[in-house]
Design a protein around this motif. Sequence first.
Motif, short mmCIF file in Angstrom:
data_model
loop_
_atom_site.label_atom_id
_atom_site.label_comp_id
_atom_site.label_asym_id
_atom_site.label_seq_id
_atom_site.Cartn_x
_atom_site.Cartn_y
_atom_site.Cartn_z
N GLY A 97 0.80 -1.22 0.00
CA GLY A 97 0.00 0.00 0.00
C GLY A 97 0.82 1.26 0.00
O GLY A 97 0.27 2.35 -0.21
N GLY A 98 2.14 1.17 0.21
CA GLY A 98 2.98 2.35 0.27
C GLY A 98 3.46 2.80 -1.10
O GLY A 98 3.36 2.07 -2.09
N ASN A 99 4.00 4.02 -1.18
CA ASN A 99 4.49 4.61 -2.43
C ASN A 99 5.95 4.98 -2.28
O ASN A 99 6.46 5.19 -1.16
N CYS A 100 6.65 5.08 -3.43
CA CYS A 100 8.03 5.51 -3.46
C CYS A 100 8.32 6.14 -4.81
O CYS A 100 7.48 6.14 -5.70
N THR A 101 9.55 6.68 -4.98
CA THR A 101 9.89 7.44 -6.18
C THR A 101 11.16 6.87 -6.80
O THR A 101 12.10 6.48 -6.10
N ALA A 102 11.19 6.85 -8.17
CA ALA A 102 12.37 6.45 -8.92
C ALA A 102 12.71 7.54 -9.92
O ALA A 102 11.81 8.10 -10.56
N GLY A 103 14.01 7.85 -10.06
CA GLY A 103 14.43 8.89 -10.99
C GLY A 103 15.79 8.63 -11.57
O GLY A 103 16.53 7.74 -11.13
N ALA A 132 10.81 12.19 -12.74
CA ALA A 132 10.73 11.10 -11.77
C ALA A 132 9.35 10.44 -11.82
O ALA A 132 8.35 11.05 -12.18
N GLU A 133 9.33 9.12 -11.47
CA GLU A 133 8.09 8.35 -11.53
C GLU A 133 7.76 7.78 -10.16
O GLU A 133 8.64 7.44 -9.36
N GLN A 134 6.42 7.69 -9.89
CA GLN A 134 5.93 7.12 -8.65
C GLN A 134 5.66 5.62 -8.80
O GLN A 134 5.15 5.19 -9.83
N PHE A 135 6.01 4.85 -7.76
CA PHE A 135 5.74 3.42 -7.73
C PHE A 135 4.90 3.09 -6.49
O PHE A 135 5.05 3.74 -5.44
N LYS A 136 4.03 2.10 -6.62
CA LYS A 136 3.20 1.66 -5.50
C LYS A 136 3.53 0.21 -5.18
O LYS A 136 3.68 -0.62 -6.08
N CYS A 137 3.62 -0.09 -3.87
CA CYS A 137 3.85 -1.46 -3.43
C CYS A 137 2.52 -2.19 -3.38
O CYS A 137 1.65 -1.89 -2.57
N GLU A 138 2.32 -3.17 -4.30
CA GLU A 138 1.06 -3.89 -4.40
C GLU A 138 1.05 -5.08 -3.43
O GLU A 138 2.08 -5.51 -2.90
N ALA A 139 -0.16 -5.62 -3.22
CA ALA A 139 -0.32 -6.77 -2.32
C ALA A 139 0.41 -8.00 -2.82
O ALA A 139 0.70 -8.91 -2.05
N THR A 140 0.71 -8.06 -4.12
CA THR A 140 1.43 -9.22 -4.67
C THR A 140 2.90 -9.23 -4.30
O THR A 140 3.61 -10.17 -4.62
N GLY A 141 3.37 -8.14 -3.63
CA GLY A 141 4.79 -8.03 -3.31
C GLY A 141 5.58 -7.38 -4.42
O GLY A 141 6.81 -7.36 -4.36
#
Length: 743
Positions: free
Chosen positions: A283-289, A302-311
């Motif tokens: 459920g958390g978010n992070c950034t990659a650039g 930069a792009e946003q990524f979300k941690c999905e329930a699938t891992g």
Amino acid sequence: MAASRHIPSPASRRNVSNWGRSIPSPCLSMMTPVRTTFLATFVPLSVRLAGTSWAMPSSTIAMPATTPALGMLSSGATSLPKTHRGRFRGRKFRPAATLTCTVEGSFVGVVPEAAEATCPTPDFGNGTASTCAGRAIGEECYAYCLSGFTGSPQLYTCVANATTGIIDVQPSAADISCTPEADRRLSLTAARRLSTPCDGASMTNFGLHSAEFVHSCDAVVHDDVCISHCGRGYEMSGDPTVLVCDNGTLTGGVLPTCTPLPCIYGVPSALGVEHDCHNATTGGNCTAGCTVEGFGYASGGAEQFKCEATGEFNGTIPSCQRVMCTDLVLASRFSHNCVGMAFEDTCGVSCAKGWTLQGFGSQFECQAHGNITGILPNCVGNPCENTIPQDQAFSGEDCDGLTTGLTCEVTCKPGSTPNSAMMTCDDSGHLHGTLPICRPALCPASTALEDPSLDHNCQDVPFGRSCSVFCAEGYQLNGTDFGEVWDCVLDGSGQPILSGAIPPCERITCASLSQSDVLVDNCTNIPAGSSCEQHCQEGYAPVNASVAVYTCDMSGQIANDGASVFCAAVACNTSVSLLNVLHTCDGVLANRSCYAYCRDGFELQQNEVPMWTCATEASGLAAVSDVPAIDGYALRGVLPVCVALPCLYNIPFGFEYVHDCDSTLTDATCTVACAAGFEGPSNIWTCQPDGLLNGSYPVCLEVTTTVTSVTATTTSTVTSSTTSSTTFWNGTVLLRGYLDAAP
């Protein structure tokens, strides 16, 4: 190749080598570690490495089941198949797609949809329910007992069998077992109808609305049981909670504690990319650039990524670009793929066609100043492998240890007609030339078979084949019911000779001329004044009248009415047609014999030549066919079993061809086609009865490398740049043959 591995840093990638050929930095922008590993098979890949074209063999790679990202294809791959014939267990992958790996280290193209495979909903039996409907591979669920039944909830997991390909729900420990309660009525329909069911409000009040929970409490009725536990992406502390609907209110124990798990798959990773996703949980978010030194954004930011329930992390890799290097120029004995490289890319330098690498291939690297540097490998002459077929036809020992430019002589082995041809070791490391036509030698006629009592089909028998020897017309077997099989073999001096046993044949003698030999009558001791008849015996048929009438006069003398019966032996119907069988039975008469044997290209499975007899059913022999009998007489005896022989001569040869002609049987066909790296039609060859394969070779042309160029002009500055279409691959392969590099 590992299916789930961490992408190395740019510094560590500088030390990656690949058997005499260092591969430039792979496309990693969408190629990341993925969650669950299964097996998948890839078709051969056509790889473009900075102007050099080569082929990778088919391979079985540990492949993941993942979300629609290229991580499901390969981690660190440098090429993608234009068509994919494999099937990923755990994913349904459609449709096929073509992607291009750019020099910036990212793939360009539309990623095909990958639908996650799920287990079919299991049936746990009477008195049970579960949260196992629609579960994905690796996802856990629980089965539990309904109201009126007793038993402990059991943990299950959706699994895929890598061997059978079956996807189903399996128990983690023991199967669910629910026993009806003896003192409880199982039917409470009327009472439940009058009570309030549990709805969404009751679930919210109990806390089931939170994302971390999976439950079966939707619209349960009064007195029904449901269960709640932690869902995918969360780790459960404690046991699942069993709840009961009590007149609109869910009651039960305390919900388990669900701790969000960190995402470890699909971590944003590509050349020039940095991220802050290390501690992100479900459920958390992070950034990659594109923040690595020497890199910048090719487009966007930069792009946003979300941690999905699938891992897995879900997001788009930012597009980064690097400094380009000048293409490498080396002497002709070297082969390399060091063109179109960017800063920190690596490439491989090995030996060109006609040269063999001593030691290891060298890895060169694109430096920050724009030059490609490294240590050259040691290249020496290339030996040829002796690929002359080791069969009955060819003797190619002279070709052992041959090196580039040398020749050898290939001869036909003993048992074949003498012939030879010269072969050359060319600069590709293959023997080149046309093999001699080796035909089986023919056995000369044996003087032992010139006896007039014998007949045979032993004229011009090829070496390794057999023939049949039996009695000639006018002779019959004495003491046996079978002829003999002779073989064409080599004698002590290596010359072909017929070998076998002589069957015992004796001359057939004719019956005496007395009436009793061919006629039968009822005229013995008949009284005066009476009559009798004379007719042909069994096995004979009348030529004129069928019966002669005789009268005994009063003086005791027998006289006929002037007519006489003439008899001839019955001839069998010899219009017998059996597959691959020949015989000597034309015109055979009643109670006489003939022989059956196999046609050329076929061999008797029996050790003796079967004898057929023209006889009636009273002989106890079985008829050899269903052709009509004549006066009850038909050909009878044992059917020969004829087995097709393989063609052992004129087997297709040449590294530019592939075929399926080994062990091709008489009258059967096989296909000769162009080998990998060559293109052209395929031809059909036929196995002839003399043991030679007959056909023509297809025209196979070697596939050459084509380098395409694209010119792009920007509007802000008048700049023209030419870029080779290049695909990189990161890994280790064994290259057999040579790499043909464009200058």
